[in-house]
Write a protein that holds these residues in place. Structure first.
Motif, PDB file in Angstrom:
ATOM      1  N   GLY A  11       0.850  -1.193   0.000  1.00  0.00           N
ATOM      2  CA  GLY A  11       0.000   0.000   0.000  1.00  0.00           C
ATOM      3  C   GLY A  11       0.886   1.243   0.000  1.00  0.00           C
ATOM      4  N   THR A  12       0.395   2.308   0.619  1.00  0.00           N
ATOM      5  CA  THR A  12       1.125   3.574   0.602  1.00  0.00           C
ATOM      6  C   THR A  12       2.504   3.426   1.243  1.00  0.00           C
ATOM      7  N   GLY A  13       2.541   2.948   2.493  1.00  0.00           N
ATOM      8  CA  GLY A  13       3.819   2.878   3.218  1.00  0.00           C
ATOM      9  C   GLY A  13       4.810   1.933   2.561  1.00  0.00           C
ATOM     10  N   ASP A  41      -0.465  -8.796  -0.886  1.00  0.00           N
ATOM     11  CA  ASP A  41      -1.495  -9.831  -1.079  1.00  0.00           C
ATOM     12  C   ASP A  41      -2.379  -9.612  -2.284  1.00  0.00           C
ATOM     13  N   LYS A  42      -2.207  -8.498  -2.995  1.00  0.00           N
ATOM     14  CA  LYS A  42      -3.013  -8.343  -4.200  1.00  0.00           C
ATOM     15  C   LYS A  42      -2.234  -7.586  -5.273  1.00  0.00           C
ATOM     16  N   GLN A  48      -6.781   5.188  -1.631  1.00  0.00           N
ATOM     17  CA  GLN A  48      -7.985   5.138  -0.793  1.00  0.00           C
ATOM     18  C   GLN A  48      -8.688   6.488  -0.594  1.00  0.00           C
ATOM     19  N   VAL A  83       1.103 -12.959   3.269  1.00  0.00           N
ATOM     20  CA  VAL A  83       1.963 -13.463   4.348  1.00  0.00           C
ATOM     21  C   VAL A  83       1.055 -14.035   5.434  1.00  0.00           C
ATOM     22  N   SER A 254      -3.935  -6.027  10.059  1.00  0.00           N
ATOM     23  CA  SER A 254      -4.003  -7.265   9.279  1.00  0.00           C
ATOM     24  C   SER A 254      -4.037  -8.484  10.201  1.00  0.00           C
ATOM     25  N   ASP A 288      -0.674   2.496   8.965  1.00  0.00           N
ATOM     26  CA  ASP A 288      -1.828   2.258   9.840  1.00  0.00           C
ATOM     27  C   ASP A 288      -1.565   1.204  10.904  1.00  0.00           C
ATOM     28  N   ALA A 297      -3.130   7.755   8.668  1.00  0.00           N
ATOM     29  CA  ALA A 297      -3.368   8.477   7.418  1.00  0.00           C
ATOM     30  C   ALA A 297      -2.267   8.156   6.420  1.00  0.00           C
ATOM     31  N   GLY A 298      -2.565   8.408   5.141  1.00  0.00           N
ATOM     32  CA  GLY A 298      -1.572   8.163   4.107  1.00  0.00           C
ATOM     33  C   GLY A 298      -0.341   9.029   4.304  1.00  0.00           C
ATOM     34  N   SER A 299      -0.555  10.270   4.751  1.00  0.00           N
ATOM     35  CA  SER A 299       0.601  11.156   4.944  1.00  0.00           C
ATOM     36  C   SER A 299       1.477  10.639   6.080  1.00  0.00           C
ATOM     37  N   LYS A 364      -5.968  19.826  -3.044  1.00  0.00           N
ATOM     38  CA  LYS A 364      -6.311  18.425  -2.742  1.00  0.00           C
ATOM     39  C   LYS A 364      -6.565  17.660  -4.050  1.00  0.00           C
TER      40      LYS A 364
HETATM   41  C1  LIG Z   1     -12.184   6.806   2.437  1.00  0.00           C
HETATM   42  C2  LIG Z   1     -10.755   7.083   2.842  1.00  0.00           C
HETATM   43  C3  LIG Z   1     -10.270   8.367   2.747  1.00  0.00           C
HETATM   44  C4  LIG Z   1      -8.943   8.634   3.119  1.00  0.00           C
HETATM   45  N1  LIG Z   1      -8.477   9.914   2.980  1.00  0.00           N
HETATM   46  C5  LIG Z   1      -7.196  10.199   3.348  1.00  0.00           C
HETATM   47  C6  LIG Z   1      -6.683  11.518   3.183  1.00  0.00           C
HETATM   48  O1  LIG Z   1      -7.367  12.432   2.702  1.00  0.00           O
HETATM   49  N2  LIG Z   1      -5.398  11.752   3.578  1.00  0.00           N
HETATM   50  C7  LIG Z   1      -4.606  10.765   4.104  1.00  0.00           C
HETATM   51  O2  LIG Z   1      -3.441  11.045   4.430  1.00  0.00           O
HETATM   52  N3  LIG Z   1      -5.073   9.497   4.258  1.00  0.00           N
HETATM   53  C8  LIG Z   1      -6.339   9.187   3.894  1.00  0.00           C
HETATM   54  N4  LIG Z   1      -6.822   7.898   4.030  1.00  0.00           N
HETATM   55  C9  LIG Z   1      -6.019   6.893   4.763  1.00  0.00           C
HETATM   56  C10 LIG Z   1      -4.921   6.239   3.929  1.00  0.00           C
HETATM   57  O3  LIG Z   1      -5.424   5.714   2.727  1.00  0.00           O
HETATM   58  C11 LIG Z   1      -4.287   5.119   4.761  1.00  0.00           C
HETATM   59  O4  LIG Z   1      -3.986   5.615   6.037  1.00  0.00           O
HETATM   60  C12 LIG Z   1      -2.997   4.637   4.093  1.00  0.00           C
HETATM   61  O5  LIG Z   1      -3.310   3.954   2.898  1.00  0.00           O
HETATM   62  C13 LIG Z   1      -2.198   3.734   5.034  1.00  0.00           C
HETATM   63  O6  LIG Z   1      -1.091   3.216   4.373  1.00  0.00           O
HETATM   64  P1  LIG Z   1      -0.530   1.775   4.794  1.00  0.00           P
HETATM   65  O7  LIG Z   1       0.619   1.505   3.902  1.00  0.00           O
HETATM   66  O8  LIG Z   1      -0.357   1.712   6.249  1.00  0.00           O
HETATM   67  O9  LIG Z   1      -1.733   0.774   4.471  1.00  0.00           O
HETATM   68  P2  LIG Z   1      -2.383   0.430   3.082  1.00  0.00           P
HETATM   69  O10 LIG Z   1      -2.164   1.514   2.103  1.00  0.00           O
HETATM   70  O11 LIG Z   1      -3.793   0.021   3.362  1.00  0.00           O
HETATM   71  O12 LIG Z   1      -1.545  -0.832   2.578  1.00  0.00           O
HETATM   72  C14 LIG Z   1      -1.510  -2.049   3.281  1.00  0.00           C
HETATM   73  C15 LIG Z   1      -1.104  -3.117   2.294  1.00  0.00           C
HETATM   74  O13 LIG Z   1      -0.806  -4.338   2.968  1.00  0.00           O
HETATM   75  C16 LIG Z   1      -1.394  -5.404   2.278  1.00  0.00           C
HETATM   76  N5  LIG Z   1      -1.545  -6.533   3.198  1.00  0.00           N
HETATM   77  C17 LIG Z   1      -2.379  -6.644   4.260  1.00  0.00           C
HETATM   78  N6  LIG Z   1      -2.237  -7.832   4.847  1.00  0.00           N
HETATM   79  C18 LIG Z   1      -1.278  -8.496   4.149  1.00  0.00           C
HETATM   80  C19 LIG Z   1      -0.703  -9.785   4.257  1.00  0.00           C
HETATM   81  N7  LIG Z   1      -1.094 -10.656   5.192  1.00  0.00           N
HETATM   82  N8  LIG Z   1       0.251 -10.152   3.371  1.00  0.00           N
HETATM   83  C20 LIG Z   1       0.655  -9.293   2.412  1.00  0.00           C
HETATM   84  N9  LIG Z   1       0.125  -8.059   2.242  1.00  0.00           N
HETATM   85  C21 LIG Z   1      -0.833  -7.673   3.113  1.00  0.00           C
HETATM   86  C22 LIG Z   1      -2.700  -4.792   1.774  1.00  0.00           C
HETATM   87  O14 LIG Z   1      -3.293  -5.509   0.761  1.00  0.00           O
HETATM   88  C23 LIG Z   1      -2.213  -3.439   1.294  1.00  0.00           C
HETATM   89  O15 LIG Z   1      -1.656  -3.538   0.003  1.00  0.00           O
HETATM   90  C24 LIG Z   1      -8.115   7.591   3.613  1.00  0.00           C
HETATM   91  C25 LIG Z   1      -8.627   6.285   3.695  1.00  0.00           C
HETATM   92  C26 LIG Z   1      -9.929   6.026   3.311  1.00  0.00           C
HETATM   93  C27 LIG Z   1     -10.460   4.607   3.384  1.00  0.00           C
END
Ligand SMILES: Cc1cc2nc3c(=O)[nH]c(=O)nc-3n(C[C@H](O)[C@H](O)[C@H](O)COP(=O)(O)OP(=O)(O)OC[C@H]3O[C@@H](n4cnc5c(N)ncnc54)[C@H](O)[C@@H]3O)c2cc1C
Length: 379
Positions: A11-13, A41-42, A48, A83, A254, A288, A297-299, A364
């Motif tokens: 995902g983002t991180g 996983d995908k 998002q 995983v 997760s 997250d 958050a994504g940021s 934005k």
């Molecule tokens: C409606 C909505 C609006 C949002 N608006 C904002 C915004 O305006 N500004 C902002 O900063 N943030 C926003 N966010 C939040 C932001 O999208 C998330 O906080 C961000 O994507 C977190 O990044 P991450 O890498 O932690 O998780 P994710 O981006 O969710 O990535 C996690 C990854 O891990 C993978 N994964 C999970 N389990 C496993 C496993 N067992 N094995 C392998 N892979 C796995 C998932 O499939 C995914 O690819 C919003 C979210 C939503 C839902």
């Protein structure tokens, strides 16, 4: 032997960490001294924050989805295979298809997920906009909605703390434009004693609510939904009837985090400054899934990923790292179809929402397009 860096989650991180490490360690990767594996996983990646715009038909679902491999530097080995176990004692992870993958450095970036089943009746009686399928379903429901009481109810914990406010403000503008504001009531509920976790944001939002005639109830924790009678019951003993319920379900991390015995409910104990998993100097956590008490958050994921990429690079190249995370978070907050506010804060500086403006709204919208470059580490 090559030093093996393994990143869990695309995902983002995970994507930002992978691309930054690919850049900073390219020379070592080319001569076989370092390898980087991303395991996710995908095969696709969803932007998002775009789900909010899909809900209001301002973006198409395909606008916010990309092939994950196209976002990651080709020098990184991407494996699509969930995983199922993280074994920190033996420094390896196990995938669903039975692969055992060893690491020297592990980055956990497996994000969070909605768990509507924690609230009986929610899946049957409510809508949300936190997944692609649910955003499309809500879009279709809104198209046929011609007035009534809409309840926006928020479960905890959840990612993007400003998204429920954005949904509320966008609904107000949508009903105005559709000419059904006078036949509709927008009612917002929040679990603590104000309308947002951050007090300055709450104070700002209350003023916006009052200006727009949006009613709200605080100290309202969803306990169960009576889908037949269309009533939300709270743990505090109150109830609210609705014609349309838009809920933000509670989240967990997760499943693999809990299965591996790393953290309750999927939240990984994380050092808030050095971003390593407590007592594990070789395991880092971003996004997250950390248990750091700041916005999911994504940021946040992005800024944490920059720090982790620099720490790992320094450890490999110089043997020491001085880099620290200061808790930086930055968000644009839509306050309607035509205006947005902006907040940033860190561990020591509280947020101060700016007056909503068209310019911030355009920023934005611009960021929505730039996202794909930011996860590639270009911006
Ligand atoms: C409606 C909505 C609006 C949002 N608006 C904002 C915004 O305006 N500004 C902002 O900063 N943030 C926003 N966010 C939040 C932001 O999208 C998330 O906080 C961000 O994507 C977190 O990044 P991450 O890498 O932690 O998780 P994710 O981006 O969710 O990535 C996690 C990854 O891990 C993978 N994964 C999970 N389990 C496993 C496993 N067992 N094995 C392998 N892979 C796995 C998932 O499939 C995914 O690819 C919003 C979210 C939503 C839902």
């Amino acid at each position: 032997m090559a030093i093996k860096i393994v990143i869990l989650g695309g995902g983002t991180g995970g994507t930002v960490v992978a691309n930054l490490l690919a850049r900073s360690l390219r020379d070592k990767i080319k001569v076989g001294q370092v390898t980087i594996n991303m395991i996710t996983d995908k095969p696709y990646h969803i932007y998002q924050p775009g789900l909010l715009y899909v809900t209001f038909d301002r973006m198409l679902p395909e606008d916010i989805v990309r092939d994950q491999r196209t976002l990651v530097d080709p020098i990184v080995d991407v494996l699509i295979d969930p995983v199922v176990n993280i074994d920190r004692d033996n420094k390896k992870v196990v995938t669903e298809t039975g692969r055992n993958i060893n690491y020297d450095y592990l980055v956990i970036a497996t994000g969070s997920r909605t768990v509507p089943e924690l609230i009986p009746g929610l899946a049957e009686g409510g809508h949300t906009f936190y997944t692609m399928d649910e955003a499309k379903r809500l879009r279709n429901t809104l198209a046929g909605f011609n007035g009534g009481k809409v309840v926006i109810s928020v479960g905890v914990p959840h990612k993007c703390p400003v998204a429920p406010l954005e949904m509320t403000f966008l609904l107000y503008d949508y009903f105005s434009q559709k000419g059904i504001l006078n036949k509709s009531e927008i009612f917002y509920t929040y679990p603590i004693n104000r309308v947002h976790a951050l007090e300055p944001v709450s104070n700002w939002a209350v003023q916006e609510f009052e200006r727009k005639g949006i009613k709200y109830e605080t100290l309202f924790n969803m306990e169960r939904i009576d889908a037949d009678k269309k009533i939300v019951h709270s743990m505090e003993g109150t109830e609210v009837g609705y014609d349309l319920l838009i809920a933000v379900p509670p989240h967990k991390g997760s499943q693999v985090i809990e299965t591996s015995g790393i953290g309750k409910d999927g939240w990984v104990p994380t050092d808030k400054i050095y971003l390593n998993n407590d007592n594990h100097e070789d395991v880092f956590v971003v996004g997250d899934t950390t248990n750091i008490p700041i916005s999911k958050a994504g940021s946040t994921a992005h800024f944490e990923s920059e720090v982790v990429a620099e720490i790992i690079t320094s450890k490999i190249t110089t043997g020491v790292s001085l880099r620290q995370y200061d808790g930086k978070v930055l968000c644009f907050v839509e306050s309607g179809f035509d205006a947005a506010s902006y907040i940033w804060f860190n561990y020591t500086t509280p947020p101060k929402p700016t007056t909503p403006s068209k310019m911030l709204h355009w920023m934005k919208l611009t960021y929505n397009k730039l996202y794909w470059s930011t996860v590639k580490g270009i911006l």
